[in-house]
Structure formats: C-alpha cells, structure tokens
Design an enzyme around this catalytic site. Sequence first.
Site, PDB file in Angstrom:
ATOM      1  N   SER A  15      59.566  36.576  68.057  1.00 32.87           N
ATOM      2  CA  SER A  15      60.415  37.806  67.114  1.00 32.87           C
ATOM      3  C   SER A  15      61.329  38.234  68.336  1.00 32.87           C
ATOM      4  CB  SER A  15      60.203  38.350  66.408  1.00 32.87           C
ATOM      5  OG  SER A  15      59.179  38.250  65.338  1.00 32.87           O
ATOM      6  N   GLU A  35      60.375  27.287  73.588  1.00 33.70           N
ATOM      7  CA  GLU A  35      59.680  28.200  72.601  1.00 33.70           C
ATOM      8  C   GLU A  35      58.430  26.370  72.713  1.00 33.70           C
ATOM      9  OE1 GLU A  35      57.672  30.356  71.060  1.00 33.70           O
ATOM     10  OE2 GLU A  35      56.232  28.588  71.255  1.00 33.70           O
ATOM     11  N   THR A  42      54.066  34.492  66.323  1.00 34.43           N
ATOM     12  CA  THR A  42      53.383  34.057  65.610  1.00 34.43           C
ATOM     13  C   THR A  42      53.188  35.132  64.294  1.00 34.43           C
ATOM     14  OG1 THR A  42      52.099  35.397  68.065  1.00 34.43           O
ATOM     15  CG2 THR A  42      51.378  36.697  65.724  1.00 34.43           C
ATOM     16  N   CYS A  43      54.691  35.751  64.431  1.00 35.71           N
ATOM     17  CA  CYS A  43      54.929  36.792  62.900  1.00 35.71           C
ATOM     18  C   CYS A  43      55.138  35.852  62.340  1.00 35.71           C
ATOM     19  CB  CYS A  43      56.650  37.786  63.380  1.00 35.71           C
ATOM     20  SG  CYS A  43      56.201  38.762  62.063  1.00 35.71           S
ATOM     21  N   CYS A  48      52.212  38.573  60.581  1.00 36.29           N
ATOM     22  CA  CYS A  48      53.129  38.742  59.432  1.00 36.29           C
ATOM     23  C   CYS A  48      53.268  38.188  57.756  1.00 36.29           C
ATOM     24  CB  CYS A  48      53.987  39.922  59.803  1.00 36.29           C
ATOM     25  SG  CYS A  48      54.016  40.258  61.367  1.00 36.29           S
ATOM     26  N   LYS A  51      50.687  36.428  56.252  1.00 36.25           N
ATOM     27  CA  LYS A  51      49.651  37.312  56.114  1.00 36.25           C
ATOM     28  C   LYS A  51      50.483  37.592  54.526  1.00 36.25           C
ATOM     29  CE  LYS A  51      50.186  40.767  56.128  1.00 36.25           C
ATOM     30  NZ  LYS A  51      49.867  41.607  57.801  1.00 36.25           N
ATOM     31  N   ALA A 115      57.508  26.889  79.822  1.00 32.15           N
ATOM     32  CA  ALA A 115      58.549  26.800  80.189  1.00 32.15           C
ATOM     33  C   ALA A 115      57.465  27.289  81.863  1.00 32.15           C
ATOM     34  CB  ALA A 115      59.195  28.211  80.378  1.00 32.15           C
ATOM     35  N   TYR A 180      44.028  46.672  62.470  1.00 30.29           N
ATOM     36  CA  TYR A 180      44.778  45.651  60.719  1.00 30.29           C
ATOM     37  C   TYR A 180      44.218  44.450  60.468  1.00 30.29           C
ATOM     38  CZ  TYR A 180      48.768  48.676  62.739  1.00 30.29           C
ATOM     39  OH  TYR A 180      49.839  49.673  62.606  1.00 30.29           O
ATOM     40  N   GLU A 184      42.903  43.332  56.770  1.00 30.47           N
ATOM     41  CA  GLU A 184      44.121  42.997  56.212  1.00 30.47           C
ATOM     42  C   GLU A 184      43.060  41.610  55.807  1.00 30.47           C
ATOM     43  OE1 GLU A 184      48.570  44.410  57.256  1.00 30.47           O
ATOM     44  OE2 GLU A 184      47.676  42.265  58.108  1.00 30.47           O
ATOM     45  N   GLY A 265      41.807  42.304  68.510  1.00 29.44           N
ATOM     46  CA  GLY A 265      42.344  42.950  68.973  1.00 29.44           C
ATOM     47  C   GLY A 265      43.333  41.621  70.005  1.00 29.44           C
ATOM     48  N   ALA A 344      52.569  49.875  58.556  1.00 35.09           N
ATOM     49  CA  ALA A 344      51.777  49.701  56.918  1.00 35.09           C
ATOM     50  C   ALA A 344      50.667  48.702  57.803  1.00 35.09           C
ATOM     51  CB  ALA A 344      52.111  49.126  56.239  1.00 35.09           C
ATOM     52  N   HIS A 439      60.905  60.540  39.535  1.00 38.28           N
ATOM     53  CA  HIS A 439      60.301  60.834  38.158  1.00 38.28           C
ATOM     54  C   HIS A 439      60.364  59.878  37.629  1.00 38.28           C
ATOM     55  CE1 HIS A 439      57.196  62.401  35.824  1.00 38.28           C
ATOM     56  NE2 HIS A 439      57.757  62.927  34.603  1.00 38.28           N
ATOM     57  N   GLU A 444      57.069  60.636  44.384  1.00 42.09           N
ATOM     58  CA  GLU A 444      58.233  62.409  43.706  1.00 42.09           C
ATOM     59  C   GLU A 444      56.868  63.363  44.469  1.00 42.09           C
ATOM     60  OE1 GLU A 444      57.881  63.611  40.116  1.00 42.09           O
ATOM     61  OE2 GLU A 444      57.099  61.629  39.526  1.00 42.09           O
TER      62      GLU A 444
HETATM   63  P1  NDP Z   1      43.077  46.048  66.707  1.00 40.77           P
HETATM   64  O1  NDP Z   1      43.526  46.044  68.016  1.00 40.77           O
HETATM   65  O2  NDP Z   1      43.986  47.020  65.564  1.00 40.77           O
HETATM   66  O3  NDP Z   1      41.701  46.276  66.213  1.00 40.77           O
HETATM   67  C1  NDP Z   1      40.950  45.756  67.199  1.00 40.77           C
HETATM   68  C2  NDP Z   1      39.513  45.693  66.606  1.00 40.77           C
HETATM   69  O4  NDP Z   1      38.427  45.619  67.435  1.00 40.77           O
HETATM   70  C3  NDP Z   1      38.917  47.702  66.569  1.00 40.77           C
HETATM   71  O5  NDP Z   1      38.260  47.765  65.753  1.00 40.77           O
HETATM   72  C4  NDP Z   1      38.687  47.530  68.079  1.00 40.77           C
HETATM   73  O6  NDP Z   1      37.465  48.789  67.754  1.00 40.77           O
HETATM   74  C5  NDP Z   1      37.551  46.385  67.284  1.00 40.77           C
HETATM   75  N1  NDP Z   1      37.206  45.242  68.765  1.00 40.77           N
HETATM   76  C6  NDP Z   1      37.555  45.899  69.851  1.00 40.77           C
HETATM   77  N2  NDP Z   1      36.262  44.565  70.881  1.00 40.77           N
HETATM   78  C7  NDP Z   1      35.572  44.310  70.589  1.00 40.77           C
HETATM   79  C8  NDP Z   1      33.768  44.164  70.598  1.00 40.77           C
HETATM   80  N3  NDP Z   1      34.189  43.280  71.745  1.00 40.77           N
HETATM   81  N4  NDP Z   1      33.524  43.345  69.649  1.00 40.77           N
HETATM   82  C9  NDP Z   1      34.035  44.702  68.095  1.00 40.77           C
HETATM   83  N5  NDP Z   1      35.000  44.904  67.981  1.00 40.77           N
HETATM   84  C10 NDP Z   1      35.974  44.649  68.722  1.00 40.77           C
HETATM   85  O7  NDP Z   1      43.423  44.632  66.902  1.00 40.77           O
HETATM   86  P2  NDP Z   1      44.194  43.235  66.009  1.00 40.77           P
HETATM   87  O8  NDP Z   1      43.176  42.161  66.270  1.00 40.77           O
HETATM   88  O9  NDP Z   1      43.207  43.698  64.229  1.00 40.77           O
HETATM   89  O10 NDP Z   1      45.507  43.368  66.011  1.00 40.77           O
HETATM   90  C11 NDP Z   1      46.052  43.354  66.731  1.00 40.77           C
HETATM   91  C12 NDP Z   1      47.331  43.652  66.525  1.00 40.77           C
HETATM   92  O11 NDP Z   1      47.924  42.993  65.736  1.00 40.77           O
HETATM   93  C13 NDP Z   1      47.348  45.011  66.165  1.00 40.77           C
HETATM   94  O12 NDP Z   1      47.211  45.988  67.458  1.00 40.77           O
HETATM   95  C14 NDP Z   1      49.128  45.516  65.248  1.00 40.77           C
HETATM   96  O13 NDP Z   1      49.477  46.324  66.507  1.00 40.77           O
HETATM   97  C15 NDP Z   1      49.234  44.058  65.366  1.00 40.77           C
HETATM   98  N6  NDP Z   1      49.182  44.144  63.596  1.00 40.77           N
HETATM   99  C16 NDP Z   1      49.853  44.464  63.190  1.00 40.77           C
HETATM  100  C17 NDP Z   1      49.686  44.129  61.522  1.00 40.77           C
HETATM  101  C18 NDP Z   1      50.890  44.925  60.959  1.00 40.77           C
HETATM  102  O14 NDP Z   1      51.840  45.788  61.154  1.00 40.77           O
HETATM  103  N7  NDP Z   1      50.471  44.928  59.529  1.00 40.77           N
HETATM  104  C19 NDP Z   1      48.824  43.210  60.958  1.00 40.77           C
HETATM  105  C20 NDP Z   1      47.771  42.620  61.868  1.00 40.77           C
HETATM  106  C21 NDP Z   1      48.104  42.954  63.478  1.00 40.77           C
HETATM  107  P3  NDP Z   1      37.559  50.446  67.571  1.00 40.77           P
HETATM  108  O15 NDP Z   1      38.305  50.378  67.357  1.00 40.77           O
HETATM  109  O16 NDP Z   1      36.916  50.076  68.565  1.00 40.77           O
HETATM  110  O17 NDP Z   1      38.429  50.238  69.322  1.00 40.77           O
END
Ligand code: NDP
Length: 462
Positions: A15, A35, A42-43, A48, A51, A115, A180, A184, A265, A344, A439, A444
């Site tokens: 994106s 690319e 990814t998106c 996104c 998903k 690249a 997230y 989801e 993550g 969201a 309404h 509201e």
């Molecule tokens: P997030 O950062 O949202 O969540 C990662 C989760 O993994 C957290 O709950 C974290 O725990 C846990 N975690 C991290 N390391 C470990 C580990 N070693 N063992 C067990 N648990 C662990 O990342 P996501 O992978 O869910 O998503 C990546 C990014 O993508 C998001 O940050 C978001 O910005 C984006 N995204 C956005 C969406 C949207 O806009 N709707 C949808 C999907 C992704 P803790 O909380 O304790 O750190």
Amino acid sequence: MAGYDYDLFVIGGGSGGVRAARVAAAMGKRVAIAEEYRFGGTCVIRGCVPKKLYVYASQFPEHFADAAGYGWTVPEASFDWPTLVANKDKEIARLEAIYKRNVEGSGGETFHSRARLVDPHSIYLVGEDRTVSVDQILIATGGRPAPHPALAGHEHCIFSNEAFDLKELPKAIMIEGGGYIAVEFANIFHGLGVDTTLVYRGKEILSRFDMDLRRSLHETMEKKGIRILCHSVSEWVRKTPEGRLNVVLSGGQTLTVDQVMLAIGRIPNTENMGLEGIGVELGKTGAIVVDDYSRTNVDNIWAIGDVTNRVQLTPVAIHEAMCFVETAFKGNPTKPDHDTIPTAVFSQPEIGTVGLSEDEAVKRFADIEIYRASFRPMRHTLSGRDEKMLMKLVVDSASRKVIGAHILGPDAGEMAQLLGIPIKAGLTKDDFDRTMAVHPTAAEELVTMYKPTYRVKNGERV
Ligand code: NDP
C-alpha cells in the site's frame, strides 16, 4: 537527477510503496517500483482485504440464527471452504491488477523482481540480472509474521499467511497471541464452525485497547464458544500418529488440534537487501530507523510503512507515502502525523477505537470524566441474541475535550472512522452534546450521554 535512470526507485509494492510510486510518477518523475511477490502487499494479498472477506463469511451462521426472530425460516445451511478461498483469490487477483495498473497508468515502471541495494545510487534487480541507477530510493518492504523459534515444534505451526489458503478447514485450531490477528482469526475460525482456542500470555486480550472493551469482548467471545486461555503460552507442539497436533501449554494442559496458528506480532523485511553494506541504520528488531520525515541516515534513502515499525497499519503507510512525496519532491517538508489514529479490530463483535483508553488518560490527565453506555443493540431485540453493545467516551474535565472514544458492537469500525474526525479536531463534549442524534441508530448514544458515569480524579474513581 538527469544522470540517473530513475528519479525514484521504490522497493516493495504494498500500500505505501504503490502510493508513493503512483503519486510521484503522476508528477512527471521517472519512477520504478520492484515487487518480488505480488503487487498489493500484505494488506491486499494476505492481510486486511482477505481477512475482512473471511470475517463476512464467518458471520453468516449468526445471521441465519438471528433471522428466526424476524420471521424467517432458514433451511439448514452448509459451508464450502474451497469456494470461499477460490472467490477470495479471484477478488485479490482483481485488486492486484489494479494496484499494478495504477502505477503504470501514472507513468511508473513496474518490475517483478527482488531488488538489492548495491550502493546509495545503484539497485540490482535480481529477476532481471541488471543494475539501474537511481536518485532517490524509498524502501517499503513491509513485514512478515514473527517466527517463534523458541517454541519446540514451531515447524508444525502456521501463520496468518497460510491460514488464508489452507487446503481444508481444520476441525480444531489453537491460536497463540492476543493481538489484532489472533483475535480476528479466532472469531473467523469459530464462525466457520472450527473448534477454536485462543492462548494468550497476558492477563487480558488486546493489551493496547481500553480495558472495558477487552473484558466485554472476551466475555462475548467465550459466550459464543471460543475458549480463551490467558496467562498461558504453548511450550511444545508435536504431531500425533493420526496427523493431528498435540500442544502442551504452560499450565500443563494438552490440547489436540488440527492446526496451530501463531500470531505473535510481525517483524520488518530488511534482510538480504544490501542495507547493512551501505550503512543504513537498523533498529533492534531489524526495522529501518528513520527521522520525522521518513528519511534514513543515508541522505537519499527513505523508508515508510511496516518496515519502519512505527505504526503497523495500512492507512499509516499510505499517509507516510504522501508525506514522503511532499518532502522529497514538492519542496514541502511534511512530517507524518501519528497522533490519534482511529483503528478497528474486526472481531465479532467489532471494536472501534480512537484516542486514549481510560487507563492511558488517567496517567496523563488529573481529572477525567467517563461516559459509558452498555445496551442491547436494536437488531438483537427480535433476534434474541444476548449481546451487548458498549460505548465509552473519555473526556478531559479541564478542557472538556473528548480524548478517547471506544466502541464494541456492530459497525464499531465504521463509527471509529467518523469519531476520528471530531477527536482529531479537538472537539469538546459540549460539541458532541449539541449534535442532533440520528434516530434510531446505535451511534446516537454517542451524542446522548449527558451525565458522566463516573470521574477519575488523580487516579481515584469518584
Ligand atoms: P499484535 O502486536 O497486535 O499482537 C501480538 C500478540 O502476540 C500480543 O498479544 C503479544 O502479547 C503476543 N506475543 C508477542 N510475543 C509473544 C511470544 N513470544 N509468546 C506469546 N505471545 C506473544 O500483533 P499481530 O501479530 O496481532 O498483528 C501485527 C500488526 O498488524 C498489529 O500490530 C496491527 O498493527 C496490524 N494489524 C491490524 C489489523 C487491523 O487494523 N484491524 C488487523 C491485523 C493486524 P502482549 O500483548 O503481551 O505483548
């Protein structure tokens, strides 16, 4: 600039990269973008967009059940996973073509190639086996799911990338993580009829959100039948003779499932690109370090989006791309604004949020007012579904500004987008109060919560 093949070379067709390439090319700059996988990034390809399509797919069983209260008799429904995957693929291919066409239509050149930077003004295109010379370079290579090498048996696990294209729908899945993606996908798989367990290391899912929403979503998900195990991590994963997977959790419990999905993550894509060779500074997690204008420590090299690990969201990458073009090509240095980003979570029910959570607000403001409403949305009256909607406004008592809005319930994401405007604009609770309600809607409630539910003064709830 004339001495170079291109004024701008973008690495990464997601994106952010595509937006920068398209806008710079439309200005008449000589632009190319490489690319290595599929345009859309990814998106569009594995994030996104697919998903959200899967979220829609997974909501039908509830719609069918809810229809009875409205007088409908819905014959027994059946679901075909390969049809969903194939239809998703068709839509993604359509969007991918549009992304590529948008660059080319604006006058940019596209390469399907990896690249690699040779020096600050030369890029080697692996797929073409040739080197091009470039003035400005923008790196927008995004990220990928964080691996989990410490987990014994991690090689048996999948990530979100694979989850979209499984050959067959598992009967049971365990998802590790509480962010997230984990939340989801737990809702998607559960909605599609998969026995789903979410395993999260912390005390409550979605650590970056308002605690009220986190608790209410957790309760609702469990009521639907999703198992959520907090304070828990998987310790090892082993294949059973029947081809299933046994997962042993930190508490000693064993789960037997067909798939284990890790959503812990995402990490930046910065390896094997020649970055170290030319001295581009990387942070601890491998993310490219940039200044307020998305410029790296090498003068003509810039980076935007997930590869910089600032805020991993598509609209943020697009915004950073637009700011980059302003700064690099329009003589108008523009810093991306990362403050008050609406977001969201497409859980079921959805979360929509903007601004500070109550806990964050308490840390920053001496006196805050909380306006909170919890109610059964109208659509669930006749359906009989026992699901509440939650709305919450966080107000700074001194300035009267609304500094946070948090919603759990149908269409919360849509509401968060609109609430992003008044909250970004710094409007006050009185502005909300003077706004006429629409309404009958759920939204509201946001303009009719006249009295604070409670106040928090110097950290004490009064
Ligand atoms: P997030 O950062 O949202 O969540 C990662 C989760 O993994 C957290 O709950 C974290 O725990 C846990 N975690 C991290 N390391 C470990 C580990 N070693 N063992 C067990 N648990 C662990 O990342 P996501 O992978 O869910 O998503 C990546 C990014 O993508 C998001 O940050 C978001 O910005 C984006 N995204 C956005 C969406 C949207 O806009 N709707 C949808 C999907 C992704 P803790 O909380 O304790 O750190």
